[in-house]
Design a protein around this motif. Structure first.
Motif, mmCIF file in Angstrom:
data_model
loop_
_atom_site.group_PDB
_atom_site.id
_atom_site.type_symbol
_atom_site.label_atom_id
_atom_site.label_comp_id
_atom_site.label_asym_id
_atom_site.label_seq_id
_atom_site.Cartn_x
_atom_site.Cartn_y
_atom_site.Cartn_z
ATOM 1 N N PHE A 287 0.818 -1.210 0.000
ATOM 2 C CA PHE A 287 0.000 0.000 0.000
ATOM 3 C C PHE A 287 0.856 1.266 0.000
ATOM 4 O O PHE A 287 1.947 1.294 0.543
ATOM 5 N N ASP A 288 0.311 2.308 -0.594
ATOM 6 C CA ASP A 288 0.904 3.638 -0.562
ATOM 7 C C ASP A 288 -0.257 4.629 -0.481
ATOM 8 O O ASP A 288 -1.419 4.225 -0.501
ATOM 9 N N GLN A 289 0.090 5.910 -0.387
ATOM 10 C CA GLN A 289 -0.938 6.947 -0.338
ATOM 11 C C GLN A 289 -0.709 7.950 -1.451
ATOM 12 O O GLN A 289 0.428 8.306 -1.766
ATOM 13 N N SER A 290 -1.799 8.441 -2.004
ATOM 14 C CA SER A 290 -1.761 9.458 -3.045
ATOM 15 C C SER A 290 -1.201 10.754 -2.481
ATOM 16 O O SER A 290 -1.581 11.181 -1.386
ATOM 17 N N GLU A 291 -0.307 11.378 -3.211
ATOM 18 C CA GLU A 291 0.233 12.675 -2.784
ATOM 19 C C GLU A 291 -0.807 13.774 -2.897
ATOM 20 O O GLU A 291 -0.714 14.789 -2.223
ATOM 21 N N GLU A 292 -1.806 13.579 -3.750
ATOM 22 C CA GLU A 292 -2.845 14.586 -3.955
ATOM 23 C C GLU A 292 -3.821 14.680 -2.793
ATOM 24 O O GLU A 292 -4.102 15.751 -2.287
ATOM 25 N N ASP A 293 -4.368 13.521 -2.378
ATOM 26 C CA ASP A 293 -5.402 13.560 -1.350
ATOM 27 C C ASP A 293 -5.197 12.558 -0.217
ATOM 28 O O ASP A 293 -6.028 12.464 0.681
ATOM 29 N N GLY A 294 -4.115 11.801 -0.252
ATOM 30 C CA GLY A 294 -3.803 10.866 0.820
ATOM 31 C C GLY A 294 -4.545 9.549 0.780
ATOM 32 O O GLY A 294 -4.368 8.712 1.660
ATOM 33 N N THR A 295 -5.377 9.346 -0.238
ATOM 34 C CA THR A 295 -6.135 8.094 -0.311
ATOM 35 C C THR A 295 -5.223 6.924 -0.691
ATOM 36 O O THR A 295 -4.145 7.105 -1.245
ATOM 37 N N VAL A 296 -5.703 5.754 -0.394
ATOM 38 C CA VAL A 296 -4.932 4.528 -0.584
ATOM 39 C C VAL A 296 -4.634 4.255 -2.060
ATOM 40 O O VAL A 296 -5.461 4.502 -2.938
ATOM 41 N N ILE A 297 -3.435 3.740 -2.285
ATOM 42 C CA ILE A 297 -3.022 3.226 -3.589
ATOM 43 C C ILE A 297 -2.567 1.797 -3.346
ATOM 44 O O ILE A 297 -1.730 1.546 -2.470
ATOM 45 N N VAL A 298 -3.127 0.854 -4.072
ATOM 46 C CA VAL A 298 -2.730 -0.543 -3.951
ATOM 47 C C VAL A 298 -1.583 -0.788 -4.925
ATOM 48 O O VAL A 298 -1.752 -0.665 -6.138
ATOM 49 N N LEU A 299 -0.410 -1.114 -4.381
ATOM 50 C CA LEU A 299 0.770 -1.342 -5.204
ATOM 51 C C LEU A 299 0.826 -2.758 -5.764
ATOM 52 O O LEU A 299 1.418 -2.984 -6.815
ATOM 53 N N ALA A 300 0.229 -3.697 -5.045
ATOM 54 C CA ALA A 300 0.230 -5.093 -5.468
ATOM 55 C C ALA A 300 -1.165 -5.661 -5.247
ATOM 56 O O ALA A 300 -1.532 -5.990 -4.125
ATOM 57 N N GLU A 301 -1.925 -5.760 -6.307
ATOM 58 C CA GLU A 301 -3.308 -6.241 -6.196
ATOM 59 C C GLU A 301 -3.371 -7.683 -5.688
ATOM 60 O O GLU A 301 -4.300 -8.065 -4.998
ATOM 61 N N HIS A 302 -2.366 -8.481 -6.032
ATOM 62 C CA HIS A 302 -2.259 -9.864 -5.573
ATOM 63 C C HIS A 302 -0.969 -9.969 -4.751
ATOM 64 O O HIS A 302 0.087 -10.298 -5.291
ATOM 65 N N PRO A 303 -1.026 -9.692 -3.455
ATOM 66 C CA PRO A 303 0.165 -9.578 -2.615
ATOM 67 C C PRO A 303 0.796 -10.915 -2.240
ATOM 68 O O PRO A 303 0.151 -11.963 -2.299
ATOM 69 N N ASP A 304 2.071 -10.840 -1.826
ATOM 70 C CA ASP A 304 2.802 -12.022 -1.376
ATOM 71 C C ASP A 304 2.513 -12.347 0.088
ATOM 72 O O ASP A 304 2.372 -13.492 0.457
ATOM 73 N N ASP A 305 2.463 -11.321 0.935
ATOM 74 C CA ASP A 305 2.313 -11.526 2.375
ATOM 75 C C ASP A 305 0.852 -11.340 2.784
ATOM 76 O O ASP A 305 0.432 -10.251 3.166
ATOM 77 N N GLU A 306 0.098 -12.416 2.716
ATOM 78 C CA GLU A 306 -1.336 -12.349 3.002
ATOM 79 C C GLU A 306 -1.624 -11.940 4.439
ATOM 80 O O GLU A 306 -2.605 -11.259 4.702
#
Length: 62
Positions: free
Chosen positions: A24-43
């Motif tokens: 996960f990361d956050q948008s610099e514009e409004d701080g909302t969530v950004i999913v970096l890996a839709e299918h993650p390794d560490d469940e």
């Protein structure tokens, strides 16, 4: 497992990023969530991030 993020519900608290910054990361514009890996390794970390999200903006599709 697939992560679903509802940006309309996200309040930008950043708990997901603090829990799993590889997924996960956050948008610099409004701080909302950004999913970096839709299918993650560490469940386990992803499930924790979904659990701690104060706005319930994250969910998991199995």
């Amino acid at each position: 497992m697939r992560i679903i993020a509802d940006k309309d519900v996200c309040i930008g608290a950043g708990q997901c990023v603090l829990t799993d910054s590889k997924t996960f990361d956050q948008s610099e514009e409004d701080g909302t969530v950004i999913v970096l890996a839709e299918h993650p390794d560490d469940e386990q970390k992803v499930r924790e991030a979904v659990h701690v999200c104060p706005s319930q903006a994250l969910s998991i599709e199995e």
